[in-house]
Write a protein that holds these residues in place. Structure first.
Motif, PDB file in Angstrom:
ATOM      1  N   ASN A  96      27.951  28.311  24.910  1.00 28.67           N
ATOM      2  CA  ASN A  96      27.397  27.594  23.767  1.00 28.67           C
ATOM      3  C   ASN A  96      25.939  27.945  23.517  1.00 28.67           C
ATOM      4  O   ASN A  96      25.535  28.236  22.384  1.00 28.67           O
ATOM      5  CB  ASN A  96      27.540  26.087  24.001  1.00 28.67           C
ATOM      6  CG  ASN A  96      27.078  25.266  22.811  1.00 28.67           C
ATOM      7  OD1 ASN A  96      27.594  25.387  21.709  1.00 28.67           O
ATOM      8  ND2 ASN A  96      26.087  24.426  23.026  1.00 28.67           N
ATOM      9  N   LYS A 127      23.087  30.795  20.689  1.00 29.81           N
ATOM     10  CA  LYS A 127      22.046  30.197  19.849  1.00 29.81           C
ATOM     11  C   LYS A 127      21.112  31.243  19.254  1.00 29.81           C
ATOM     12  O   LYS A 127      20.485  30.999  18.226  1.00 29.81           O
ATOM     13  CB  LYS A 127      21.230  29.183  20.659  1.00 29.81           C
ATOM     14  CG  LYS A 127      22.006  27.945  21.105  1.00 29.81           C
ATOM     15  CD  LYS A 127      22.344  27.049  19.932  1.00 29.81           C
ATOM     16  CE  LYS A 127      23.003  25.754  20.398  1.00 29.81           C
ATOM     17  NZ  LYS A 127      23.371  24.867  19.276  1.00 29.81           N
ATOM     18  N   ASP A 129      29.803  24.484  18.366  1.00 32.99           N
ATOM     19  CA  ASP A 129      29.834  24.841  16.949  1.00 32.99           C
ATOM     20  C   ASP A 129      30.970  25.839  16.736  1.00 32.99           C
ATOM     21  O   ASP A 129      30.756  27.020  16.429  1.00 32.99           O
ATOM     22  CB  ASP A 129      28.488  25.440  16.536  1.00 32.99           C
ATOM     23  CG  ASP A 129      28.423  25.724  15.052  1.00 32.99           C
ATOM     24  OD1 ASP A 129      29.258  25.161  14.312  1.00 32.99           O
ATOM     25  OD2 ASP A 129      27.554  26.507  14.630  1.00 32.99           O
ATOM     26  N   ASN A 167      31.520  28.322  13.637  1.00 32.69           N
ATOM     27  CA  ASN A 167      30.535  29.385  13.440  1.00 32.69           C
ATOM     28  C   ASN A 167      30.324  30.270  14.659  1.00 32.69           C
ATOM     29  O   ASN A 167      29.717  31.339  14.547  1.00 32.69           O
ATOM     30  CB  ASN A 167      29.187  28.776  13.039  1.00 32.69           C
ATOM     31  CG  ASN A 167      29.266  28.037  11.711  1.00 32.69           C
ATOM     32  OD1 ASN A 167      29.838  28.543  10.754  1.00 32.69           O
ATOM     33  ND2 ASN A 167      28.712  26.842  11.661  1.00 32.69           N
ATOM     34  N   SER A 168      30.777  29.834  15.831  1.00 32.25           N
ATOM     35  CA  SER A 168      30.463  30.583  17.041  1.00 32.25           C
ATOM     36  C   SER A 168      31.687  31.099  17.785  1.00 32.25           C
ATOM     37  O   SER A 168      31.557  31.959  18.647  1.00 32.25           O
ATOM     38  CB  SER A 168      29.637  29.707  17.996  1.00 32.25           C
ATOM     39  OG  SER A 168      30.402  28.581  18.428  1.00 32.25           O
TER      40      SER A 168
END
Length: 692
Positions: free
Chosen positions: A412, A416, A641, A644-645
């Motif tokens: 996660n 970023k 997310d 989107n990820s």
């Protein structure tokens, strides 16, 4: 007691963000290797006391204690001076063998009656006891601490059983000074004091409680008093940090303990981390290690149990999630009624559910701790935290191949920013190619690298190609240096098969990123996978020829890799005109891997030493391990997310047409499983993060 000056919270300057820290910590963790399920939590206090400095050239530090606690020194007919004389007389008599006064002194510290007060209850004394009398003896015993030798262990045990958190502020502060005085006498007493205080991590409940004659103490008040004492003792005796770390490790709740027990204990650990920042790295490593242990246990439990049990656990989790939304108070039994065949099955289902909820709650807490740090993911603070997280990942998470959810902490936060993606990929490559690492750890790093590349939506096309190129370079080099290979052998050439299987897995998810876009015909629609079917595509240089060379080699990777990944790759690569491997797959059906097996039986050892029977072909295949399969914990998934990820598996329905329509339709109906399964997924995350 004199006020304790807080330690400075200033953090050291960090190296430039581009600098990658060594993965292994320079100073070994005091926690050492984690014990298995049958670990013994009975701590040898004398063994712990050996962690204290014992140089014969240094005298033990003499600690002076203040009696100025803003308390009344005359209580009833008893004065502090009277109590001092009484205590001194008891201790001196005990040293001569006269234990009458000594036993009486022990009785004074016997646990007092505890009770919960009802709202509005009269605070009037209901007996002739004088609850404040014990405070005078606490202060008196503090002043006479030098007389407490090894023969006074019985009195020490009585003192440490005293209900000191449930009284008032004055008593707790005086008692903390008594604990400090005891700790200064000898190391074994100090270890016993710290052990008693860590035991409180599991004893403090959320309700208020008190002893007779005192106002009720809330759980928060008791926690504050406990950690005030810990902070004071660790500032007086810095060597106690090693003891406290061993204690919190040994007394951590068992995996079958309740979620409340785990969360309460972790709350204390985080408070300790706040008070003593120098313990922070070890404390976070401990929490992560126990989370991984839970994670692995759950994976093995669900793999080894029947499908009905797994279905019952899922239904219970869904019901709990729905209950939290609509306030439904229905119990677990009604949810399980269709699944439970016996009391034993009910017990297993509830135990699995409890473990999953505990794991979910701990992971949710860790996400909440780290998330604010990564609001600015390229800040110095974020890079430092991520490097610490990578260190814990490498030492705690990576070696456990059955972990299913804990690693999403790294996944996660790595996504970023591009800088953190590079750090994670670089770390995995370092481990995969580090010669001193055990083979199983290097193979795990390859699996993580392949899974992160396949699933991480923010892994750029150029990075995907570089990683695929590196995998191709490795398998080519391995093939060139093992020309004497007799045949496929997953135990002897496991690292080779890990890279080859990882390459197939990456292709199945990211095949569009392995195409040279500059040479593609303009008629292709990158948002429509069907437009690629049957086209002569300009693949990345060397992809086709190098794959073919390895597939036709004696190492025969298609035979040793997961059949489900091989099958999915075969379908995609055929329809995308990369390579046609069905003849090799058919040929492999006649190959018995056991004839090439180089286990202990082949070298003269007992058959049972190898851990499996040679005639069972499934044990001679490379274990399927792709750690970023869909995340399924209901609470902590809110931090991810996913749209989107995360890249979810998308089956190309157009491949079901034509001559293979009937066979492919049967494949489409099968649900994918993590071990021995198709890449197809049927989870709550299927509708999120679809790759386009």
């Amino acid at each position: 007691m004199a006020a304790v000056t807080p330690l400075s919270q200033k953090q050291p300057r960090l190296p430039p963000p581009s600098t990658i820290r060594p993965i292994l910590r320079k100073t070994p963790s005091v926690l050492g290797k984690r014990r298995a399920d049958d670990e013994d939590k009975n701590i040898d206090i004398m063994d712990l006391s050996r962690l204290l400095p014992s140089s014969p050239t240094k005298k033990r530090k003499t600690v002076m204690f203040s009696e100025n606690l803003n308390v009344v020194k005359d209580i009833g007919s008893k004065t502090l001076e009277d109590a001092k004389r009484e205590v001194k007389q008891a201790l001196e008599g005990h040293s001569r063998g006269d234990d009458e006064d000594y036993d009486s002194l022990k009785e004074k510290f016997a646990p007092a009656p505890r009770r919960k007060r009802s709202p509005g209850e009269d605070d009037e004394e209901k007996d002739d006891s004088k609850p404040q009398d014990l405070l005078i003896y606490v202060m008196a015993l503090t002043s006479q601490a030098p007389l407490l030798g090894k023969s006074c262990s019985g009195l020490i045990k009585s003192v440490l059983k005293c209900a000191w958190l449930e009284r008032d502020e004055n008593f707790s502060r005086a008692y903390i000074q008594l604990l400090a005085a005891l700790s200064s006498v000898q190391g074994s007493y100090f270890a016993q004091v710290l052990s008693m205080m860590v035991d409180k991590f599991s004893e403090i409940r959320s309700s208020s409680s008190s002893v007779l004659g005192f106002e009720p103490a809330t759980a928060e008040q008791k926690k504050q008093r406990l950690h005030l004492g810990l902070r004071y003792l660790l500032e007086l005796f810095p060597a106690g940090k090693q003891i406290i770390l061993k204690l919190v490790d040994a007394k951590f709740p068992y995996s079958q303990d309740s979620k409340m027990a785990h969360m309460q204990y972790i709350d204390h650990l985080l408070r300790l981390k706040t008070e003593r920042p120098e313990l922070g790295r070890d404390i976070m490593e401990l929490i992560l290690s126990r989370l991984v242990k839970l994670d692995v246990e759950m994976t093995l439990d669900l793999e080894n149990d029947d499908d009905e049990t797994t279905a019952a656990v899922i239904r219970l989790l869904e019901a709990s999630d729905a209950k939290s939304d609509d306030g439904d108070d229905s119990d677990n039994d009604s949810v399980m009624s269709d699944e439970e065949d016996s009391d034993e099955k009910t017990r297993r289902v509830l135990l699995f559910k409890s473990k999953l909820e505990t794991m979910d709650a701990i992971l949710d807490l860790l996400f909440s701790i780290y998330d604010p740090v990564f609001e600015n993911p390229d800040s110095v603070e974020a890079v430092e935290s991520f490097q610490d997280l990578l260190s814990d990942f490498s030492n705690v998470i990576l070696p456990h191949l059955k972990s299913r959810h804990t690693q999403y902490l790294v996944f996660n936060f790595a996504l970023k920013s591009p800088q953190l993606v590079e750090l994670f990929i670089g770390t995995l490559f370092n481990i995969a190619f580090e010669s001193t690492r055990p083979p199983v750890v290097k193979q795990a790093a390859v699996s993580y690298l392949a899974s992160f590349t396949a699933r991480g939506a923010k892994v750029e096309r150029e990075q995907v190609q570089k990683i695929a190129q590196t995998f191709l370079d490795y398998i080519d080099h391995f093939r060139a240096t093992h020309t004497s290979c007799r045949g496929p052998d997953v135990r002897k050439y496991g690292q080779y098969y890990a890279y080859f299987q990882g390459l197939l897995y990456i292709f199945c998810f990211r095949w569009r990123d392995l195409i040279d876009r500059e040479l593609c015909p303009p008629t292709l629609d990158w948002d429509d996978p069907a437009s690629f079917i049957g086209q002569d595509l300009p693949w990345m240089a060397g992809l086709r020829t190098r794959l073919q060379a390895n597939i036709s080699n004696k190492l025969n990777p298609l035979k040793c890799c997961s059949p489900f990944i091989v099958d999915e790759f075969a379908r995609l690569s055929h329809h995308l005109r990369l390579i046609y491997i069905y003849p090799q797959i058919e040929k492999n059906k006649n190959v018995q891997l056991s004839q090439f097996f180089t286990g202990s039986y082949a070298t003269g050892g007992a058959l049972r030493d190898s851990g499996f029977e040679c005639d069972n072909e499934k044990w001679t295949h490379l274990e399927t391990c792709f750690p970023f399969d869909p995340f399924q914990l209901p609470v902590s998934k809110r931090w991810l997310d996913l749209p989107n990820s995360y890249i979810s598996w998308q089956h190309l329905t157009i491949l079901s047409k034509g001559e293979e329509e009937e066979e492919d339709d049967e494949d489409d109906d099968e649900e994918g499983e993590a071990d021995g399964r198709s890449i197809q997924e049927d989870t709550a995350t299927d509708d999120e993060g679809n790759y386009d």
